[in-house]
Write an enzyme that holds these catalytic residues in place. Structure first.
Site, short mmCIF file in Angstrom:
data_model
loop_
_atom_site.label_atom_id
_atom_site.label_comp_id
_atom_site.label_asym_id
_atom_site.label_seq_id
_atom_site.Cartn_x
_atom_site.Cartn_y
_atom_site.Cartn_z
N ASP A 216 0.79 -1.23 0.00
CA ASP A 216 0.00 0.00 0.00
C ASP A 216 0.82 1.28 0.00
OD1 ASP A 216 1.01 -0.34 2.52
OD2 ASP A 216 -0.81 0.30 3.56
N GLU A 217 2.11 1.21 -0.30
CA GLU A 217 2.91 2.43 -0.36
C GLU A 217 4.00 2.30 -1.41
OE1 GLU A 217 5.45 3.35 3.00
OE2 GLU A 217 5.24 1.31 3.76
#
Length: 641
Positions: A216-217
């Site tokens: 998610d990053e």
């Protein structure tokens, strides 16, 4: 309300006067323990208004008496003792002339200033409460109530839940004490992976060579994009975030700065669904770092934070005043890392995660206490099959196979073997791992109980096809035009990348988070087991017990899968840069090296006698006392006591 910045953690600064009583010492020790129990996710967004003192009390009381609590208490006492030694060493140093150390530190700072690159714009993009946000798309009714993802251990929670002190890495039963109305959903990695791919498709439009830091990053270098489209960094980031929302229907937050370190810190500044840019000029960067708590820096975990706090370093601006002491107290690597943090320096180059040179590929699984002979062998076989998949995915074989187990007492043991050939198939992995496991069974006696098992391949051999020309020769590496004074090294593809010491510290902090996740999961399992025992004793309904046990096994299976998938995300997508001394480790070990009279411990790097038993006992000693972190953070720490 009391936030993490005001929570007192420093047991070192004792005012002059009468010595503290045993009761006073115990109170101070338990204050540090309570802070330690808050976990590594304390800096997560959405926690600023939370009464952390209250949260720590709830965690303390909920876990008191458990194996997890006893283990954390033991580690906290060891850390307190270690800090006492650091302070004693600092008092010695204050009585001698450190002019040469001060001059050396100032020379290094001047050298670093010459390497400062303000020409690039690096962006860190972080999805807001990712797993929870994805679940809310399928369950809109949960958007305005406290909810989390994960049963035994929370993997994430929405911002409504964070207001109560709930956060990732927290035991589910503890979170329920903080927020009784919390709704917990099971993990669904297939769903999250698909959504992550949608986000990455947008990121690739801004930097095709973006670097995934986890599911998610990601990091992007948008310098070229801004030039090509005549856009300011603020406008480009705002447009990117809007595109992500339009395509994936979830929000992301972003930080933009001259390098990756500051960009990551900045991305947390205006969460959720916000962005923040630190202007690319020296004065702004130094001002941004000056008042920043050290814990906000990626690479400074709970242990290092307490050690720095003990010598008077609470913010990054405090580092400068202590610069003459840092090298002697914490080692050369820590000194270099901390000076770069103080100046706000970091990576400006970004590259895909798969281009990092891997040093190992491994799979681990945490489970309830297990002692059955057939059960353990089945678990070993399953791990071998999972490792085969990981090796196939990363296109590697391993010349060395490492077996890792954790006993129910939390003691960690490892064994390794060098097979006659590089291995990658489940059959080979199991065949060579089984004798090591059987030997451990004999050493530990019947009834050996395990709570973790893992396999790892090191000394990797790539199975990728070489980049060759028409004549079958490896393509030459073009000369680099890089004129930066920052040290560089070439990877297997011939690209040159900046080498910064923070990679080892970020790896250590990540390992601390992973270890915490495992231990909290064990706390959750211990609590659930006690709950099931109480429920069983108070109920005569056999059918009800069967349903409970089936549900427990289902949750255990989901927990194991979550543990494995989370490790795969962190180990695959955030690989550490190889140390200089580890470069070329893919080369086949020479007979001379294998038959040497001295073997070097892979944890502390100290030479050991070439004896299987003595060497394995030493490695067990290192692992069981948490010296992985010490070896990474310290290089010759406290050699003079």
């Amino acid at each position: 309300m009391t936030n993490d910045a005001t929570l007192q953690t420093n047991s070192a600064h004792v005012p002059a006067g009468p010595l503290p009583t045993k009761t006073e010492v115990a109170v101070v020790e338990h204050d540090t323990l309570k802070y330690h129990l808050l976990g590594p996710s304390l800096t997560k967004a959405g926690q600023d208004a939370v009464d952390q003192q209250k949260v720590s009390e709830i965690i303390y009381n909920a876990s008191k008496g458990s194996k997890f609590f006893n283990n954390e208490e033991y580690k906290d006492k060891n850390l307190t003792h270690k800090i006492d030694k650091i302070l004693a060493r600092k008092r010695q140093l204050e009585r001698i002339d450190l002019t040469s150390d001060l001059r050396r530190a100032d020379e290094y700072i001047a050298e670093l200033e010459l390497s400062r690159d303000l020409s690039q714009t690096v962006v860190h993009v972080d999805c807001d409460a990712f797993y929870a946000a994805v679940e809310e798309l399928d369950h809109p009714e949960l958007r305005h109530v406290p909810m989390a993802v994960g049963k035994g251990v929370l993997t994430t929670c929405n911002y409504h839940a964070r207001k109560y002190g709930c956060r990732s890495g927290m035991a589910g039963f503890v979170a329920m004490k903080l927020c009784p109305q919390l709704i917990c959903l099971p993990l669904n990695f297939e769903k999250y992976t698909k959504k992550a791919q949608e986000v990455r498709e947008v990121l690739a439009q801004y930097d095709p060579r973006f670097q995934s830091a986890s599911m998610d990053e990601a990091y992007l270098n948008i310098t070229q994009y801004c030039t090509d489209h005549e856009m300011t960094p603020d406008d480009a980031v705002s447009q990117l975030r809007a595109q992500v929302f339009e395509k994936a229907k979830i929000t992301v937050s972003a930080g933009a700065a001259a390098n990756a370190r500051i960009a990551k810190i900045a991305s947390n500044r205006n969460k959720p669904n916000g962005q923040f840019r630190v202007a690319s000029d020296r004065a702004t960067i130094l001002a941004f770092m000056r008042d920043l708590p050290t814990r906000k820096v990626n690479g400074v975990g709970r242990v290092f934070e307490r050690e720095l706090d003990a010598i008077g370093v609470k913010s990054c601006g405090d580092l400068y005043a202590q610069r003459a002491f840092l090298c002697k107290l914490f080692g050369e690597k820590a000194f270099r890392f901390l000076m770069q943090v103080h100046l706000g320096l970091g990576h400006t180059s970004v590259r895909p995660a798969e281009e990092y040179e891997r040093k190992s590929v491994g799979t681990e699984s945490t489970f309830r206490d297990m002692s059955g002979k057939e059960e353990l062998r089945a678990k070993l076989r399953w791990i071998a099959e999972e490792l085969e998949k990981d090796l196939a995915r990363t296109q590697h074989k391993g010349r060395t196979l490492v077996l890792k187990i954790k006993l129910h007492t939390y003691e960690v043991l490892t064994r390794q073997v060098i097979p006659p050939k590089a291995v990658s198939t489940a059959d080979d992995l199991y065949t060579y791992a089984l004798p090591m496991f059987q030997k451990l069974e004999r050493e530990r006696g019947p009834g050996m109980k395990l709570r973790l098992m893992g396999l790892r391949c090191t000394h990797l051999v790539s199975t990728k096809k070489e980049d060759v020309d028409f004549f079958g020769l490896k393509r030459p590496i073009l000369a680099s035009t890089n004129t930066s004074t920052i040290p560089t090294e070439s990877d297997a593809h011939g690209h040159e990348w900046q080498v910064w010491p923070e990679d080892e510290f970020e790896t250590a902090a990540r390992e601390e988070r992973e270890q915490e996740f495992n231990q909290v999961e064990q706390l959750s399992q211990e609590h659930e087991r006690n709950h099931q025992t109480t429920k069983s004793n108070n109920s005569n309904d056999d059918s009800s017990q069967t349903i409970d046990q089936t549900s427990t096994r289902s949750q255990q299976k989901a927990s194991e899968e979550a543990d494995r998938r989370l490790r795969r995300e962190t180990q695959t997508d955030i690989p550490a840069y190889p140390k200089k001394e580890d470069r070329g480790s893919d080369a086949k070990p020479s007979p001379t090296a294998q038959n040497s009279d001295i073997w070097h411990c892979p944890i502390c790097s100290r030479p050991q006698a070439a004896s299987d038993r003595a060497f394995n006992e030493h490695v067990d000693y290192c692992l069981s006392r948490g010296t992985i972190r010490e070896a990474v953070e310290r290089e010759g720490t406290l050699n003079e006591e």
